[in-house]
Design a protein around this motif. Structure first.
Motif, PDB file in Angstrom:
ATOM      1  N   ASN A 166      68.583  64.073  24.247  1.00 15.92           N
ATOM      2  CA  ASN A 166      69.068  62.910  23.508  1.00 15.92           C
ATOM      3  C   ASN A 166      70.299  63.269  22.670  1.00 15.92           C
ATOM      4  OD1 ASN A 166      68.676  60.188  23.228  1.00 15.92           O
ATOM      5  ND2 ASN A 166      66.988  60.331  21.772  1.00 15.92           N
ATOM      6  N   GLU A 196      67.891  55.517  26.626  1.00 15.60           N
ATOM      7  CA  GLU A 196      66.661  56.163  26.176  1.00 15.60           C
ATOM      8  C   GLU A 196      65.522  55.215  26.532  1.00 15.60           C
ATOM      9  OE1 GLU A 196      66.401  57.181  22.006  1.00 15.60           O
ATOM     10  OE2 GLU A 196      64.463  58.166  22.247  1.00 15.60           O
ATOM     11  N   ASP A 255      73.058  58.707  32.052  1.00 17.21           N
ATOM     12  CA  ASP A 255      72.365  59.812  31.388  1.00 17.21           C
ATOM     13  C   ASP A 255      71.069  59.245  30.814  1.00 17.21           C
ATOM     14  OD1 ASP A 255      71.601  62.064  30.058  1.00 17.21           O
ATOM     15  OD2 ASP A 255      73.375  62.204  28.783  1.00 17.21           O
ATOM     16  N   THR A 299      67.427  59.600  29.065  1.00 18.67           N
ATOM     17  CA  THR A 299      66.605  60.459  28.210  1.00 18.67           C
ATOM     18  C   THR A 299      65.247  59.813  28.018  1.00 18.67           C
ATOM     19  OG1 THR A 299      68.610  61.050  26.986  1.00 18.67           O
ATOM     20  CG2 THR A 299      66.506  61.622  25.970  1.00 18.67           C
ATOM     21  N   LYS A 323      78.579  62.544  27.229  1.00 14.99           N
ATOM     22  CA  LYS A 323      79.346  61.297  27.388  1.00 14.99           C
ATOM     23  C   LYS A 323      80.824  61.525  27.040  1.00 14.99           C
ATOM     24  CE  LYS A 323      79.234  56.510  25.571  1.00 14.99           C
ATOM     25  NZ  LYS A 323      79.375  55.723  26.792  1.00 14.99           N
ATOM     26  N   ALA A 361      73.332  64.201  24.853  1.00 18.98           N
ATOM     27  CA  ALA A 361      73.937  63.023  25.491  1.00 18.98           C
ATOM     28  C   ALA A 361      75.282  62.669  24.858  1.00 18.98           C
ATOM     29  CB  ALA A 361      72.983  61.830  25.400  1.00 18.98           C
ATOM     30  N   HIS A 367      74.370  55.871  28.553  1.00 21.66           N
ATOM     31  CA  HIS A 367      73.218  56.630  28.078  1.00 21.66           C
ATOM     32  C   HIS A 367      72.055  55.683  27.809  1.00 21.66           C
ATOM     33  CE1 HIS A 367      70.935  58.882  24.755  1.00 21.66           C
ATOM     34  NE2 HIS A 367      70.606  59.418  25.906  1.00 21.66           N
ATOM     35  N   GLY A 411      70.061  63.980  33.050  1.00 22.82           N
ATOM     36  CA  GLY A 411      69.127  63.882  31.928  1.00 22.82           C
ATOM     37  C   GLY A 411      67.745  64.402  32.253  1.00 22.82           C
TER      38      GLY A 411
END
Lengths: 383, 383
Positions: free
Chosen positions: B336, B358, B326, B328, B343, B339, B356, B240
């Motif tokens: 984003n 964020e 991952d 972001t 995935k 992702a 993932h 990422g």
């Protein structure tokens, strides 16, 4: 009183689906577009019809968020949600879609959209001034032309393209004429009502007939008396991200607060109307004329973006603007960051209030928007 | 036990400022860069020094938000905040800065940064496959070379450029060697500790001396015994957005949870190490070799971005990866959105868990991140 021919446009989009069906039955193809950078002249010269697919309503966003981040522009989420949930008849009617790399969100969203429908991507440089950017963009237009030719077994002649270029120029000229009537208050409609007519541009099935309708409307408006129906109402310029039926809450709040939105400097409004395609260049080399024109569009994806500042100055000077509202859809980084420079530029040069709003398609912030907009209108009235 | 020469790198950045001062006093110039797309070989061949200026700490963000939107990537805000508040000695030391149009946020932020320090923008196409994109990017490299030559009154010879290209290739080869030791557990450091060494690449004052240090370190590591110190610890690939000292909370949480971050597939980590510049092409045409190489970097700004998927597959297969995180940074639309595809691709192909996240530079979500990461590690252990 509204002109009689206004109704033709207010009901235009409803009749469009029927026309699209009829056109398809005669063998014409439909290209879904998401941006004013999509060269509709090429699509039409290839015998196709372009329809605008940008999502304007919040309904499909929940579906989009199954795959896209929540913290993303609502227009992108709405557009993708319509496609993923198969709830947009225009998307369903499209044979192919064309995307552009105008912004990060759209660029990457198109990767997912390309799984649902055949997609052609156009890579837009973000430099409108360098000659190698123009060369690159022209090659992108050539690539799009080849895509259309191969996909639909057609040939785009220079003659057909030149004809469509002239038609676009004439349609845009008629819109400038209409906006001139809006400016002078001869056309007694609100900004919200004007938007409905502006939106029909995204659904032109027969450009010649469309031009004729516009000319008829303008002729009718010109016979109306000038009535200062809106005397004393603050004249607002709305700039920023696109607005449409369903995502027009800021226009509605502004006009409910007693103002009139005279200018909509955005891509659903008047942003693209002031860049005619050079017909002298087009007569010799229509692809070059197209490339030159599209690269001048003052979208915030351009860096720097001098044309937007020039266009704003033109509107503020010539349309009697008393206040500017700069509306950014949540997370649209380019407009959101450019808002700082826009506000400073306008305040320093014109000494009129500028209000920057970041919002989305929900109704949850309407109360807050109303409060801020009422205070803004108060500033104009007392200024 | 860490190798003796590890310390040279752990204290490298502290000594860098002194070296920069010394270099300036001998007439060398400094170019601030914000991205792995900045062609450091050109800067060095012109006699300059490149320093990485990406902000990794939250401190300057409040200052940045006076001009930039709050809802923006923390790396961009931190970088701008350092410049606007004049609190970064490397920014202060830079004679000029070079920006790239890798993402919307940086592209527009650079417009504001250009008011503070002389700025050269490079327009990066987001298509790594088309020949006209390569031509365009080569012209951007030529434009950057001319900028350096004019600005600093120097001449970039093909010979000097070729020499720097070979040096970069050798430095990257040494890093791949180091990472190989990390992979095999001969190098007994955590992912967080490895990051400190990887970060020194952004502050290379003398590439030959730097290469020598790396070779010495690798030779020392190769004499160490292989100790399975980390046997049984889940092996994580972090992918990422970039991470650095100050913005490494996810690495710290992962390693506190008993895992080892074996791979960092991001631009502060190993993303750029697997794309050597073609020396055969470079011998004849070094600018072309540079253009070709940089356009292959698997950043999510590319659309499509096939090289990232290939690189991830390479790492997962060859580095014994058991789980992928991952990460972001808030509002980095390209990573984003990508992702979702990352995935799905990894889960379908490798049947290992992908998490993932964020997040931003604040500490407010650390508790939540810990909970999610602990559950993720549990999935790996029980999987």
């Amino acid at each position: 009183m509204k002109p009689n021919h206004w109704n033709d446009f207010e009901t235009y989009n409803e009749r469009c689906l029927l026309k699209l069906d009829q056109a398809r039955s005669t063998g014409r193809f439909i290209v879904g577009v998401y941006c004013i950078f999509a060269p509709v002249e090429l699509i039409r010269a290839a015998g196709g019809i372009s329809v605008g697919l940008c999502g304007k309503k919040p309904d499909p966003i929940a579906r989009a968020e199954e795959e896209l981040p929540a913290n993303l522009c609502p227009l992108i989420k709405s557009s993708y949600g319509y496609a993923a949930s198969d709830t947009c008849p225009y998307f369903a009617a499209s044979d192919v879609i064309v995307g552009e790399t105008t912004c990060d969100g759209k660029k990457k969203m198109f990767e997912l959209l390309g799984r649902i429908k055949p997609l052609h991507m156009m890579y837009l440089p973000s430099n409108m001034e360098a000659s190698h950017a123009l060369d690159f963009w022209r090659k992108e237009l050539e690539r799009f032309r080849m895509f259309l030719e191969e996909r639909f077994g057609v040939s785009v002649t220079g003659e057909a393209l030149f004809r469509q270029i002239r038609l676009t120029n004439r349609i845009q000229k008629e819109f400038r004429r209409l906006i001139e009537h809006h400016r002078s208050c001869r056309l007694p409609v609100s900004g919200g009502e004007l938007l409905v007519v502006l939106e029909t541009r995204g659904f032109i099935v027969d450009p010649e007939a469309y031009l004729h309708h516009l000319e008829t409307l303008n002729a009718e408006v010109e016979a109306l008396p000038v009535v200062e129906a809106r005397a004393g109402m603050p004249r607002i310029l709305l700039t920023g991200t696109p607005v449409g039926k369903g995502s027009d809450k800021v226009i509605r709040i502004l006009e409910n607060a007693g103002t009139v939105v005279i200018v909509q400097e955005n891509c659903t409004g008047m942003k693209s109307l002031f860049y005619p395609i050079d017909e002298e260049v087009a007569a010799a080399d229509p692809m070059q004329a197209l490339a030159m024109r599209y690269l001048q569009l003052p979208c915030s994806c351009m860096s720097p973006n001098p044309n937007r500042f020039r266009l704003l100055e033109h509107f503020i000077r010539n349309f009697g603007i008393q206040g500017v509202v700069d509306m950014t859809w949540q997370c649209c980084h380019t407009y959101n960051i450019e808002a700082f420079s826009v506000k400073r530029h306008i305040e320093e040069r014109f000494h009129i209030p500028v209000l920057h709003l970041e919002t989305d398609y929900s109704t949850s912030d309407i109360g807050q928007l109303e409060t801020r907009i009422e205070a803004f209108v108060e500033r104009i009235r007392s200024g």
